[in-house]
Design an enzyme around this catalytic site. Sequence first.
Site, PDB file in Angstrom:
ATOM      1  CE  LYS A 156      -5.050 -17.183 -59.721  1.00 32.72           C
ATOM      2  NZ  LYS A 156      -4.599 -16.162 -60.680  1.00 32.72           N
ATOM      3  CG  ASP A 192      -4.077 -12.412 -64.514  1.00 39.16           C
ATOM      4  OD1 ASP A 192      -5.161 -11.899 -64.177  1.00 39.16           O
ATOM      5  OD2 ASP A 192      -3.872 -13.645 -64.460  1.00 39.16           O
TER       6      ASP A 192
HETATM    7  C1  BGC Z   1      -8.386 -14.563 -60.138  1.00 44.23           C
HETATM    8  C2  BGC Z   1      -8.306 -13.431 -61.135  1.00 44.23           C
HETATM    9  C3  BGC Z   1      -7.294 -13.743 -62.211  1.00 44.23           C
HETATM   10  C4  BGC Z   1      -7.557 -15.107 -62.815  1.00 44.23           C
HETATM   11  C5  BGC Z   1      -6.536 -15.488 -63.874  1.00 44.23           C
HETATM   12  C6  BGC Z   1      -8.570 -15.889 -60.843  1.00 44.23           C
HETATM   13  O1  BGC Z   1      -8.513 -16.937 -59.932  1.00 44.23           O
HETATM   14  O2  BGC Z   1      -9.432 -14.360 -59.239  1.00 44.23           O
HETATM   15  O3  BGC Z   1      -7.971 -12.230 -60.483  1.00 44.23           O
HETATM   16  O4  BGC Z   1      -7.365 -12.755 -63.200  1.00 44.23           O
HETATM   17  O5  BGC Z   1      -7.556 -16.084 -61.807  1.00 44.23           O
HETATM   18  O6  BGC Z   1      -5.250 -15.515 -63.362  1.00 44.23           O
END
Ligand code: BGC
Length: 448
Positions: A156, A192
Amino acid sequence: MPVHPEVENAIKGFLLDQEKMAEVVERMTKEMKMGLAKDTHPRAVIKCFVSYVQDLPTGKERGKCLALDLGGSNFRVLLVVLNGEAGVDIQSKSYVFPSTLMTGTADELFDFIAASLGDFCIENGLENESLPLGFTFSFPCQQKGINKGTLVSWTKGFNVPGVVGKNVVELLQQAIERRGEVRINIVAILNDTVGTLMSCAYHNRNCRIGLIVGTGTNACYVEKTVNAECFENYQTSPKQSMIINCEWGAFGDNGVLEFARTSYDKIVDKVTPNPGRQTFEKCISGMYMGEIVRLIVVEMIAKGVMFHGETSQKIQNRWAFQSAYLSDVESDAVGEYRHTNKVIRDMGFMGNNEADKINLRRICEAVSSRSAKLCACGLVTLINKMNINEVVVGIDGSVYRYHPKYHDMLTMYMKQLLKPGVKFELTVSEDGSGKGAALVAATAAQSK
Ligand code: BGC
């Protein structure tokens, strides 16, 4: 007025039919099994990490905890009081998270978190209490215990050097101690999705899946402990279940999802800080949908198909088309353009006509419906894996919350894929990183 044939042609790759969706489920099922099994786990793409959360809430939990939420659209500190059957009280504060921290140093990141925590505690007169803390850290972590999580990779848009391979609980605990303002014990680290599941299960005994469709995407589900082979006590644990953090965003990183991807996805992937990673996530989540739409629009302008072939400064900028715009455009009733007009104005287009709006809507719909289809495939994979006939899915994230059609699309596509007779309910789960994190932390603090 019909959609322009060039637009139809550009979005063709997004229109997954039933057969392709079934194929996604099949491939995903295989990849998930690899993640769960000890011998294939190291090379599995969908990691299916053990969360060390084995108790679903009873609704009677008591305790006072702090919670931290990093990895969504906000950075928050929360104080949660679980009052048994009398419910839950939450106080929280969002802190502006400078985007420079996403790619800064590890010390800067953890010092910022510790400082915010200190500020929150002082503001709420908690500096002399020694409270347990549940850390919602929404990135892929290999856990070795409820309060041990090694970061596997950033996602992200985060890319902070020196953290991958480290136990983030330790990094945060050290930062807290460096500041010396507060006495806090990090008793749990959780994803989360796990907080979302727990928070939903607190009210709803049938909740077995936690789903996030926001900036990123991921899901967790309740597995039988005996199947969680990467848990060292999987054969001897007295507890029946284990929440598995799938980390499904990485599905396709080994090439098995190519048939559902388009040339636009490949361009988006190349300009991210993690090319070749999080393939499934990049087809689904809010961080990327807007950029996919932008790329198609830019191509249509270059072909003279949209906006009279006249570009705008804004539309040329990478990431300028926010995913919230898809929600705006698709929230107009057919034939109405109030929100669409605003999006078009925001993107700096002067001249436009109804055909442009129809074409733009069609592009947005193609991208968001593929997102919902793939997400439905993921949920169906989990439901089939659990082999149950009734399930509640607790969901959070901006895409699910704010896209006007996402819930209905997910429901429709899941129905198409599920075995007849399987009942499911999709529901927004509130306060995963508050209530959910506290439920995990309270249990962890008790068993210390
Ligand atoms: C992460 C996860 C997370 C999800 C939603 C992803 O990029 O790898 O760990 O649960 O985003 O936030």
